[in-house]
Design an enzyme around this catalytic site. Structure first.
Site, PDB file in Angstrom:
ATOM      1  N   PHE A 133       0.871  -1.172   0.000  1.00  0.00           N
ATOM      2  CA  PHE A 133       0.000   0.000   0.000  1.00  0.00           C
ATOM      3  C   PHE A 133       0.917   1.235   0.000  1.00  0.00           C
ATOM      4  CE2 PHE A 133      -2.701   3.211   1.940  1.00  0.00           C
ATOM      5  CZ  PHE A 133      -3.946   2.950   1.385  1.00  0.00           C
ATOM      6  N   ASP A 205       1.831  -5.684   8.406  1.00  0.00           N
ATOM      7  CA  ASP A 205       0.719  -4.753   8.236  1.00  0.00           C
ATOM      8  C   ASP A 205      -0.543  -5.597   8.032  1.00  0.00           C
ATOM      9  OD1 ASP A 205      -1.278  -3.084   7.219  1.00  0.00           O
ATOM     10  OD2 ASP A 205       0.209  -1.668   6.445  1.00  0.00           O
ATOM     11  N   TYR A 230     -10.832   0.757  10.773  1.00  0.00           N
ATOM     12  CA  TYR A 230     -12.059   1.174  10.067  1.00  0.00           C
ATOM     13  C   TYR A 230     -12.417   0.245   8.920  1.00  0.00           C
ATOM     14  CZ  TYR A 230      -8.311   3.458   7.399  1.00  0.00           C
ATOM     15  OH  TYR A 230      -7.150   3.712   6.716  1.00  0.00           O
ATOM     16  N   LYS A 231     -11.594  -0.784   8.664  1.00  0.00           N
ATOM     17  CA  LYS A 231     -11.910  -1.725   7.583  1.00  0.00           C
ATOM     18  C   LYS A 231     -12.757  -2.860   8.173  1.00  0.00           C
ATOM     19  CE  LYS A 231      -8.068  -0.032   4.856  1.00  0.00           C
ATOM     20  NZ  LYS A 231      -6.651  -0.133   4.517  1.00  0.00           N
ATOM     21  N   ARG A 377     -12.621  -4.096  -7.044  1.00  0.00           N
ATOM     22  CA  ARG A 377     -12.310  -4.754  -5.780  1.00  0.00           C
ATOM     23  C   ARG A 377     -13.602  -4.982  -5.000  1.00  0.00           C
ATOM     24  NH1 ARG A 377      -8.366  -2.195  -1.250  1.00  0.00           N
ATOM     25  NH2 ARG A 377     -10.130  -0.772  -1.115  1.00  0.00           N
TER      26      ARG A 377
END
Ligand SMILES: *Cc1c(COP(=O)(O)O)cnc(C)c1O
Length: 418
Positions: A133, A205, A230-231, A377
């Site tokens: 990322f 991560d 928050y995912k 996605r």
């Protein structure tokens, strides 16, 4: 040639059977999802757990409004970063006292990179994934300028060989467990094992793993880990992230943002910094308490769930979605591995007009997202997405492609957030 595809009726029956088999990890009723929406973007922003609005109302009206400053003690606001950290720890295989909820993932990565350099002053190499990322790469580059680290970008598949070659020049390997773009899951346990053989640290991560994949931080030897809340953890937009420091490193971890909240005696108001001997040394400044309490309430959606069952449901959902693609004759290239052990909790498809396809799906109530250059996605948050949702999403995609809906002009206008 005669088609062997089960087609729609077969898939409907299969959706019912699989849903029944994995009903134990279904927590749909704990979430407030709007009608008419199939939400496949919980890997970017998790849905709203029903427990959150009430908890936030209590935190504002009573704890803040009525009790004011007293709530730091009465409601233990002070201990919330570690208290909520332990709750997340239970979902990622960490025994209590090793996770703290604080700052953002980007900031926590910075802390780990700087600390790793201080803990290994004679080693200068860091290994990371070129497909990380972007923030992970940016922060690592910035840390490298400050520490003298040299970064080597090596695909996880080739990490082991490179680690062996670098030997005692290697300070740290920093990899994501699941690729945010393709959804491919890597065997970080074995990369970590190799890193340890040459005396290097491993930082994981877990942004696209925590809450969906069965992670075992303690058992698999991770030295440090970071993740956002928050995912899949559903903490809400901008929820504070978390930092894992394996217990044995807590005495030597030098937080480069040595703020007063990580001090051994924060209210001693001393001139000299003396780091807390515990996970609390991962803290820097004051936490966003309303968001932290929202996250704490959100995590109640996991109460009573075993992560092995959550993972099984997640794999069943993504596996079934792949079956639906075949069954409904959708032949887009799939970027996500079909093999269970190599898949996170999403399915990514490639299409030259991927952005417009995502918009056309959203117009039909199927919400996913787009990642450059051509990735559609679709995230399958196991707690609230059903097998029926997977089938309906595949059906919608089949129709968008069949009718070339993505060619409609309004679907190609790029918004800021894709
Ligand atoms: C989502 C994500 C981030 C986000 O970082 P923030 O600091 O929360 O903006 C970082 N790394 C990975 C791998 C992610 O998936």
């Amino acid at each position: 040639m005669e088609s062997t595809q089960p087609g729609r009726p077969g898939l409907e029956a299969r959706a019912r059977a699989l849903e029944e088999r994995h009903a134990g990890a279904d927590r749909r009723s704990a979430f407030a999802l709007p009608d008419g929406v199939i939400y496949l973007d919980g890997n970017s922003l998790g849905a709203l757990p029903r427990a959150v609005p009430e908890a936030v109302a209590d935190a504002t009206t009573r704890q803040w409004g009525q009790r004011l400053i007293r709530s730091w003690n009465e409601s233990d606001w002070w201990g919330a970063p570690e208290r909520v950290g332990d709750r997340i720890g239970a979902l990622v295989g960490a025994a209590p006292g090793q996770l703290v909820v604080t700052d953002s993932t980007s900031t926590n990565l910075f802390k780990v990179f700087l600390a790793a350099s201080r803990m290994h002053p004679w080693r200068t190499k860091v290994l990371t994934d070129p497909d990380s990322f972007p923030t992970d790469l940016y922060v690592l580059e910035s840390a490298a300028r400050l520490t003298g680290f040299t970064i080597e970008q090596v695909h996880p598949e080739h990490a082991a060989e490179r680690i062996a070659k670098l030997g005692d020049r290697l300070a740290l390997v920093a990899y994501s467990s699941v690729d945010y773009r393709t959804g491919e899951m890597w065997d970080l346990a074995s990369i970590t094992h190799e890193a340890h053989r040459v005396g290097a640290f491993a930082c994981w991560d877990l942004c696209h793993s925590a809450g969906a994949v069965d992670v075992r931080l303690d058992d698999d030897g991770a030295d440090f880990a970071v993740g956002c809340s928050y995912k899949y953890l559903n903490g809400g937009p901008g929820a504070p992230a978390w930092l894992y420091l394996r217990r044995e490193h807590q005495e030597t971890f030098h937080n480069p943002i040595a703020g007063w909240q990580g001090h051994a005696r924060p209210f001693g108001m001393e001139r000299e910094y003396d780091a807390a001997p515990t996970i609390s040394r991962g803290r820097s400044g004051t936490s966003p308490m309303l968001s932290l309490l929202a996250l704490e309430a959100a995590l109640t959606a996991y109460a009573g769930l075993a992560m092995a069952d959550v993972r099984a449901r997640s794999l069943s959902l993504t596996g079934f979605f792949l079956e639906c693609l075949t069954g409904l004759g959708i032949d887009l290239p799939v970027a996500t591995p079909a093999q269970d052990g190599r898949r996170g909790s999403q399915v990514s498809l490639r299409h030259p007009h991927g952005y417009a396809v995502v918009q056309a799906l959203a117009a039909r109530g199927v919400i996913g997202d787009f990642r450059e250059p051509d990735i559609i996605r679709l995230g399958f948050a196991p707690l609230y997405v059903s097998h029926r949702d997977a089938l309906e999403a595949a059906q919608a995609l089949a129709e968008v492609l069949r009718d070339q809906e993505f060619e409609r002009e309004e679907f190609s206008l790029r918004a800021m957030v894709t």
